[in-house]
Design a protein around this motif. Structure first.
Motif, PDB file in Angstrom:
ATOM      1  N   VAL A   1     -14.797 -14.792   8.426  1.00  8.46           N
ATOM      2  CA  VAL A   1     -15.546 -13.700   7.787  1.00  8.46           C
ATOM      3  C   VAL A   1     -14.665 -12.974   6.774  1.00  8.46           C
ATOM      4  O   VAL A   1     -15.082 -12.698   5.640  1.00  8.46           O
ATOM      5  N   ILE A   2     -13.437 -12.664   7.169  1.00 12.66           N
ATOM      6  CA  ILE A   2     -12.532 -11.928   6.280  1.00 12.66           C
ATOM      7  C   ILE A   2     -12.130 -12.789   5.085  1.00 12.66           C
ATOM      8  O   ILE A   2     -12.085 -12.309   3.946  1.00 12.66           O
ATOM      9  N   SER A   3     -11.857 -14.064   5.303  1.00 13.87           N
ATOM     10  CA  SER A   3     -11.475 -14.957   4.205  1.00 13.87           C
ATOM     11  C   SER A   3     -12.597 -15.086   3.186  1.00 13.87           C
ATOM     12  O   SER A   3     -12.367 -15.027   1.971  1.00 13.87           O
ATOM     13  N   TYR A   4     -13.822 -15.285   3.688  1.00 14.53           N
ATOM     14  CA  TYR A   4     -14.947 -15.419   2.765  1.00 14.53           C
ATOM     15  C   TYR A   4     -15.182 -14.129   1.997  1.00 14.53           C
ATOM     16  O   TYR A   4     -15.425 -14.139   0.784  1.00 14.53           O
ATOM     17  N   ALA A   5     -15.080 -12.990   2.697  1.00 16.48           N
ATOM     18  CA  ALA A   5     -15.222 -11.705   2.014  1.00 16.48           C
ATOM     19  C   ALA A   5     -14.159 -11.550   0.939  1.00 16.48           C
ATOM     20  O   ALA A   5     -14.426 -11.026  -0.157  1.00 16.48           O
ATOM     21  N   GLY A   6     -12.935 -12.022   1.231  1.00 15.59           N
ATOM     22  CA  GLY A   6     -11.881 -11.961   0.235  1.00 15.59           C
ATOM     23  C   GLY A   6     -12.180 -12.821  -0.978  1.00 15.59           C
ATOM     24  O   GLY A   6     -11.991 -12.394  -2.121  1.00 15.59           O
ATOM     25  N   ASP A   7     -12.672 -14.043  -0.754  1.00 17.85           N
ATOM     26  CA  ASP A   7     -13.014 -14.920  -1.879  1.00 17.85           C
ATOM     27  C   ASP A   7     -14.051 -14.264  -2.781  1.00 17.85           C
ATOM     28  O   ASP A   7     -13.919 -14.251  -4.016  1.00 17.85           O
ATOM     29  N   VAL A   8     -15.097 -13.734  -2.157  1.00 19.91           N
ATOM     30  CA  VAL A   8     -16.175 -13.105  -2.932  1.00 19.91           C
ATOM     31  C   VAL A   8     -15.652 -11.879  -3.673  1.00 19.91           C
ATOM     32  O   VAL A   8     -15.950 -11.673  -4.868  1.00 19.91           O
ATOM     33  N   THR A   9     -14.863 -11.071  -3.000  1.00 22.92           N
ATOM     34  CA  THR A   9     -14.380  -9.820  -3.600  1.00 22.92           C
ATOM     35  C   THR A   9     -13.458 -10.089  -4.772  1.00 22.92           C
ATOM     36  O   THR A   9     -13.572  -9.457  -5.831  1.00 22.92           O
ATOM     37  N   TRP A  10     -12.523 -11.022  -4.600  1.00 17.36           N
ATOM     38  CA  TRP A  10     -11.578 -11.283  -5.691  1.00 17.36           C
ATOM     39  C   TRP A  10     -12.259 -11.945  -6.882  1.00 17.36           C
ATOM     40  O   TRP A  10     -11.849 -11.722  -8.028  1.00 17.36           O
ATOM     41  N   ARG A  11     -13.308 -12.723  -6.636  1.00 17.15           N
ATOM     42  CA  ARG A  11     -14.079 -13.253  -7.775  1.00 17.15           C
ATOM     43  C   ARG A  11     -14.742 -12.107  -8.533  1.00 17.15           C
ATOM     44  O   ARG A  11     -14.781 -12.094  -9.767  1.00 17.15           O
TER      45      ARG A  11
END
Length: 829
Positions: free
Chosen positions: A280-290
């Motif tokens: 969950v945290i990794s995916y949120a990070g991917d979306v946020t940094w994009r």
């Protein structure tokens, strides 16, 4: 006892009272998780505030406050967390401030608590934050504890304003910091011994997402993020209590105890929950940094566009990719005319289009698909099946698209059986991924082999489903065969294709296990594989699946040597399927070199040996699954080493096998295959010579000289070299590491594996001298070893021995069982 009671006890009894109250709070079984962290923070707040009040009495006219920062500022105090404290002052009476600092820090140290402290003015704090990103991140969570509230509030306001003003510069710096940490620590969602804080998807990344949100530049997806963070904090609390140490690494030997502390079924359940939170945290990070990148790019481009267009905001370009799917701002989104509720194939079409374009699938698009798309009919329409194959065949971009589908539950909606393998750990050092990610990685590898097979669609689907049975008890290949028949029919494959997929899943380990553990010159070996595979088309698919599976497992699962053995087996099986029966093995005439060595051994009365390197040309890019090098012609082909052929001739005598195995172990040589046979001497000379034709490889470094090997072998055979003592001495020189005890060794007799010999298979923990100990046990059992085949995956060794009685015949069933039990006892002893 309530939190108020605990606080009162701490206040009444000073530092000793705080220590007792803290201990009582941490040992209360009824309270854990967020309530305990909040109570521990409140208890510590009150204690530190009391210390501050007692020490600040001498200050006159000096503005000073005590501030909690970092994790303590957020109130996330685990049992062994550091206390992050800032003593903030307005710059007056430095000596009095220093004395106050001593009265604060020393009681903390006296209790053995870790302390990260600083004494600064607001100006100094802002200056340090501007120079050190980690300091700035800690100050974003500043929380007032005691003293001048206005001083703390003004610093907090200034720090947040600085962060927002400097966001275009600081956020790329923060992203780079996160990437460097991920490279160093790995991904939390796949590690068997993860660092809950530092690994990608851990607590540090969750804190970074809070910092991005504080910048007002972008925000992280909030669904599930707070729960994921809470889960990791709960696990860290339990880890601190189980170990009594301030550690964030969830080591194997502590996982069972941590699981018990959290009330979970077992360590696998614990790891699965950790992996789910990290995902969950990794995916949120991917979306946020994009999103951060998109906003920063827009900010840099927009002023120029406004100047060119005379003001106004240009509409973003939308390029069509597929029906109902377009590209916008570097992401794949749904077209304005898309109607997910009327188009059940749209999720797969959008995913395939994104993977083919090498673009991420927008989170908003995935959420809309998850909320609106209806279920696919059973069986799936042809378009849905084709889009799934296209998605799987897109190579590396498939991974991020699949992760986006999983984040919103679309994968389990399409493939309900996926739920059992999702985030499932694999407690095998050879595997670097969880089961579900391994399946996707296998599909990625298989996509590189699409030109090698006539039915790439079957190869890709088999790659996706080959380990689907690992979510069920028993042999995962057998369970997987049953599951894949149902899934294939639901996806829409016809009966013939479903049967092929079932065969591929049932036998996806067959080629690698047979090639490395069986005698390929034995006709029974080749016939058994041919009967299991059935057709040349299935064999072609199974060969590609075998390599893709191994490459997706980890670096220890595939090598040129292993690949050459599998290719040799496939060639022999293909000939049988084409109608050519396997040739019966014959003891061929010795080569000129073998005859020379035999004569020399008889003449000298001792061992004679020769070393010869074996190589093969490197495979083409299409065969390896790796892309061809860009930018012109490929570099010159360099032969790749397969190992070294070791030929040894020695007058026939007892103890040859353990002596040779022991000497090779002393020189750190790994045995891959070993063939032994008696060679009659030429010209009617009375006597025989044992000829050993072995394949070996150096564990590391270069091979020893043949003369050194021969000298040690001579001493081993005449009894002047104590191999057992030398190996034990070397083993004792290495420090013992704590870890999970390996399972006991297992020795079995493989029925009907050969008409020429009895096949005994040994599965044990790999260790220096393992083959030496097995050789001694076989020697003591009075059997002759015709050949040996060694296979090592990570810490697990699987060795197969083809043995006969003294007269060269297979062992009777009862005698074979006795030999197997003797080997097992020798390994346990």
């Amino acid at each position: 006892m309530t939190s108020t009671d605990v606080t009162n006890e701490a206040e009444d009894s000073g530092p000793g009272g705080y220590a007792a109250a803290r201990l009582r709070l941490l040992t209360e079984g009824a309270r854990s998780g967020p309530p305990r962290r909040a109570a521990l923070a409140a208890l510590t707040d009150d204690w530190l505030a009391g210390l501050f009040t007692a020490g600040a009495g001498a200050l006159r006219g000096v503005g000073v406050s005590l501030v909690a920062v970092g994790g303590y500022g957020r109130g996330e105090l685990s049992p062994r967390s550091d206390l992050d404290l800032l003593l903030l002052h307005d710059g007056g009476d430095d000596k009095a401030v220093a004395a106050l600092a001593d009265r604060l820090w020393y009681p903390v140290w006296d209790l053995g608590l870790a302390l990260d402290h600083s004494v600064r003015t607001p100006g100094e704090a802002r200056k340090t934050a501007g120079e050190d990103l980690k300091v700035h991140l800690g100050l974003l969570d500043a929380r007032h504890l005691a003293g001048d509230l206005g001083l703390t509030a003004s610093l907090r306001t200034a720090v947040l304003a600085d962060w927002r003003n400097q966001a275009p510069r600081r956020l790329p710096e923060l992203r780079e910091l996160c990437a460097e940490r991920a490279e160093r620590q790995g991904e939390l969602q796949f590690l068997l011994e993860p660092d809950l804080k530092e690994a990608r998807g851990g607590l540090r990344d969750a804190t970074a997402l809070r910092a991005v949100a504080a910048s007002w530049l972008a925000d992280a997806p909030r669904e599930g993020l707070a729960d994921a963070r809470r889960r990791l904090l709960d696990v860290r609390d339990a880890l601190h209590l189980a170990t009594g140490r301030a550690t964030d690494r969830l080591a194997l030997q502590e996982q069972d105890q941590v699981a018990v502390e959290l009330g979970l079924l077992d360590a696998d359940t614990l790891l699965r929950q950790v992996y789910e939170a990290a995902r969950v945290i990794s995916y949120a990070g991917d979306v946020t940094w994009r999103e951060v990148g998109r906003v920063l790019r827009a900010r840099s481009v927009r002023p120029r566009l406004r100047a060119l267009l005379g003001g106004g905001k240009p509409a973003p370009e939308r390029s069509p990719l597929a029906e109902g799917v377009v590209e916008q701002d570097g992401e794949v989104v749904l077209a304005r005319t898309a109607r997910p509720e009327r188009d059940p194939v749209l999720p797969l079409r959008a995913a395939a289009a994104a993977a083919q374009a090498g673009l991420p699938l927008s989170r908003y698009a995935v959420r809309r698909l998850a909320a609106g798309a209806g279920p696919l009919p059973t069986p799936w329409p042809a378009e849905a099946r084709e889009q799934l194959v296209t998605l799987l065949g897109s190579g590396r971009p498939t991974v991020q698209v699949w992760e986006a589908l999983e984040a919103e539950g679309l994968v389990t909606r399409l493939l309900p059986d996926w739920e059992r393998v999702r985030c499932r750990p694999q407690r095998n050092a050879v595997h670097v991924w969880t089961v579900d990610r391994h399946l996707i990685e296998t599909a990625v590898r298989a996509a590189g082999f699409a030109r090698r097979v006539h039915r790439p669609d079957l190869l890709l689907v088999a790659a996706l489903l080959h380990d689907i049975g690992k979510g069920w008890p028993g042999d995962h290949s057998v369970a997987g065969e049953t599951i894949v028949r149902d899934v294939a029919a639901r996806i829409g494959f016809d009966r013939a294709d479903t049967a092929v997929l079932a065969t591929l899943v049932r036998h996806h380990l067959l080629l690698a296990e047979t090639a490395t553990r069986r005698d390929l010159d034995d006709p029974v070996t080749v016939r058994t594989v041919a009967e299991a595979v059935g057709t040349e088309g299935t064999l072609e698919l199974l060969h590609a699946l075998t390599e893709a599976d191994a490459l997706a497992t980890g670096p220890a699962a595939w090598s040129s040597w292993r690949g050459s053995l599998v290719a040799d087996l496939v060639k022999r099986v293909s000939a049988v399927l084409a109608g050519d029966p396997p040739a019966e093995p014959e003891a061929g005439a010795p080569t000129a070199e073998q005859e020379r060595l035999a004569v020399e051994a008889f003449r000298t009365g001792g061992p004679v040996l020769a070393l010869r390197a074996q190589t093969e040309p490197p495979a083409a890019p299409e065969q390896t699954g790796d892309p061809a090098p860009a930018g012109g012609a490929a570099p010159p082909a360099v032969p790749e080493p397969l190992g070294v052929e070791l030929l040894i001739a020695v007058p026939d005598q007892p103890g040859v096998l353990p002596a040779v195995a022991g000497v090779l172990a002393m020189h750190r040589l790994t045995v891959r295959t070993a063939e032994l046979r008696s060679l009659p001497l030429p010209d009617g000379v009375d006597g025989t010579v044992l000829l050993l034709d072995w394949r070996v490889a150096a564990e590391y470094g270069s091979l020893p000289q043949a003369a050194r090997l021969r000298a040690d072998l001579v001493r081993a055979l005449d009894g002047t070299l104590d191999i057992a003592a030398r190996l034990a001495e070397r083993d004792a020189a290495y420090p013992r590491r704590r870890g999970v005890a390996p399972p006991p060794p297992r020795v079995t007799v493989a029925p009907a594996a050969s008409r020429l010999a009895t096949v005994i298979e040994v599965r044990a923990q790999d260790a220096p001298g393992l083959l030496y100990r097995l050789g001694r046990a076989l020697e003591a059992a009075g059997v002759r070893v015709r050949s040996a085949h060694a296979s090592t995956l990570g810490s697990n060794a699987v060795d197969a021995f083809y043995v006969t009685g003294p007269e060269g015949a297979r062992l009777p069933g009862e005698e074979a069982g006795d030999v197997a039990r003797a080997l097992e006892e020798a390994l346990r002893g």
